[in-house]
Design a protein around this motif. Structure first.
Motif, mmCIF file in Angstrom:
data_model
loop_
_atom_site.group_PDB
_atom_site.id
_atom_site.type_symbol
_atom_site.label_atom_id
_atom_site.label_comp_id
_atom_site.label_asym_id
_atom_site.label_seq_id
_atom_site.Cartn_x
_atom_site.Cartn_y
_atom_site.Cartn_z
ATOM 1 N N LEU A 100 0.796 -1.112 0.101
ATOM 2 C CA LEU A 100 0.137 0.084 -0.165
ATOM 3 C C LEU A 100 0.731 1.194 0.048
ATOM 4 O O LEU A 100 0.499 2.363 -0.738
ATOM 5 C CB LEU A 100 -0.912 0.025 1.278
ATOM 6 N N ARG A 101 1.857 1.445 0.649
ATOM 7 C CA ARG A 101 2.763 2.402 0.740
ATOM 8 C C ARG A 101 3.661 2.598 -0.324
ATOM 9 O O ARG A 101 3.757 3.691 -1.098
ATOM 10 C CB ARG A 101 3.796 2.279 1.896
ATOM 11 N N ARG A 102 3.949 1.604 -1.020
ATOM 12 C CA ARG A 102 4.607 1.687 -2.261
ATOM 13 C C ARG A 102 3.686 2.139 -3.282
ATOM 14 O O ARG A 102 4.008 2.949 -4.356
ATOM 15 C CB ARG A 102 5.326 0.119 -2.761
ATOM 16 N N ALA A 103 2.340 1.649 -3.374
ATOM 17 C CA ALA A 103 1.496 1.973 -4.494
ATOM 18 C C ALA A 103 1.234 3.445 -4.206
ATOM 19 O O ALA A 103 1.097 4.471 -5.214
ATOM 20 C CB ALA A 103 0.292 1.126 -4.289
ATOM 21 N N PHE A 104 1.141 3.986 -3.116
ATOM 22 C CA PHE A 104 0.669 5.357 -2.558
ATOM 23 C C PHE A 104 1.824 6.010 -3.330
ATOM 24 O O PHE A 104 1.797 7.369 -3.757
ATOM 25 C CB PHE A 104 0.464 5.487 -1.301
ATOM 26 N N GLY A 105 3.201 5.765 -2.874
ATOM 27 C CA GLY A 105 4.425 6.542 -3.248
ATOM 28 C C GLY A 105 4.361 6.623 -4.607
ATOM 29 O O GLY A 105 4.829 7.717 -5.380
ATOM 30 N N ALA A 106 4.163 5.536 -5.366
ATOM 31 C CA ALA A 106 4.322 5.500 -7.115
ATOM 32 C C ALA A 106 3.050 6.332 -7.430
ATOM 33 O O ALA A 106 3.209 7.018 -8.676
ATOM 34 C CB ALA A 106 4.178 4.072 -7.315
ATOM 35 N N LEU A 107 1.762 6.449 -6.980
ATOM 36 C CA LEU A 107 0.830 7.431 -7.351
ATOM 37 C C LEU A 107 1.077 8.813 -7.172
ATOM 38 O O LEU A 107 1.035 9.505 -8.058
ATOM 39 C CB LEU A 107 -0.463 7.040 -6.617
ATOM 40 N N LEU A 108 1.747 9.064 -5.997
ATOM 41 C CA LEU A 108 2.352 10.385 -5.841
ATOM 42 C C LEU A 108 3.341 10.685 -6.755
ATOM 43 O O LEU A 108 3.484 11.948 -7.293
ATOM 44 C CB LEU A 108 2.842 10.533 -4.385
ATOM 45 N N LEU A 109 4.084 9.877 -7.130
ATOM 46 C CA LEU A 109 5.466 10.154 -7.941
ATOM 47 C C LEU A 109 4.851 10.324 -9.449
ATOM 48 O O LEU A 109 5.112 11.553 -10.387
ATOM 49 C CB LEU A 109 6.422 8.927 -7.991
ATOM 50 N N LEU A 110 3.967 9.471 -9.764
ATOM 51 C CA LEU A 110 3.287 9.420 -11.224
ATOM 52 C C LEU A 110 2.610 10.890 -11.384
ATOM 53 O O LEU A 110 2.652 11.562 -12.499
ATOM 54 C CB LEU A 110 2.291 8.704 -11.488
ATOM 55 N N GLY A 111 1.688 11.107 -10.351
ATOM 56 C CA GLY A 111 0.831 12.445 -10.369
ATOM 57 C C GLY A 111 1.862 13.813 -10.388
ATOM 58 O O GLY A 111 1.374 14.696 -11.423
ATOM 59 N N GLY A 112 3.031 13.873 -9.772
ATOM 60 C CA GLY A 112 3.833 14.867 -9.761
ATOM 61 C C GLY A 112 4.533 14.881 -11.029
ATOM 62 O O GLY A 112 4.709 15.998 -11.598
#
Length: 118
Positions: A100-112
């Protein structure tokens, strides 16, 4: 600073980000709920959903009152989002906190990255 004061600051930050950008308050709430309120990541993610939902409703009402919403365009996304929320709620407990942490981080990175490139 007291924990409740920190949580109010985190909530205000989430509200400001949500109001300006239409989403993104979770990127403030999740880490701060973990750090300042001492919540475990899984609980912080779920708590953030509960926190962000009323902020989204409030922002939507304000935008609607100012003629800033195209309701007919939003309805299909609303239906899909509700279905996705149901699926996520069912699957949520079966996914490890690490993923979940990894997916959240990836989503933030992708959005950024997406925001920087537009």
């Amino acid at each position: 600073m007291k924990t409740k004061t920190k949580c109010v600051i985190a909530g205000a930050s989430a509200g400001i980000i949500n109001g300006f950008f239409g989403t993104g308050g979770g990127m403030v709430c999740v880490p701060l709920l973990c750090r300042w309120a001492g919540l475990e990541n899984r609980i912080a993610l779920a708590t953030t959903v509960m926190t962000i939902a009323p902020l989204c409703v409030l922002s939507a009402i304000i935008y609607w009152l100012r003629n800033g919403i195209e309701l007919s365009a939003a309805l299909p996304y609303l239906v899909g989002g509700m279905l996705g929320g149901i699926v996520a709620g069912i699957v949520y407990g079966k996914i490890s906190a690490l993923w979940l942490r990894r997916a959240f981080g990836a989503l933030l990175l992708l959005g950024g990255v997406r925001m920087l490139l537009q």
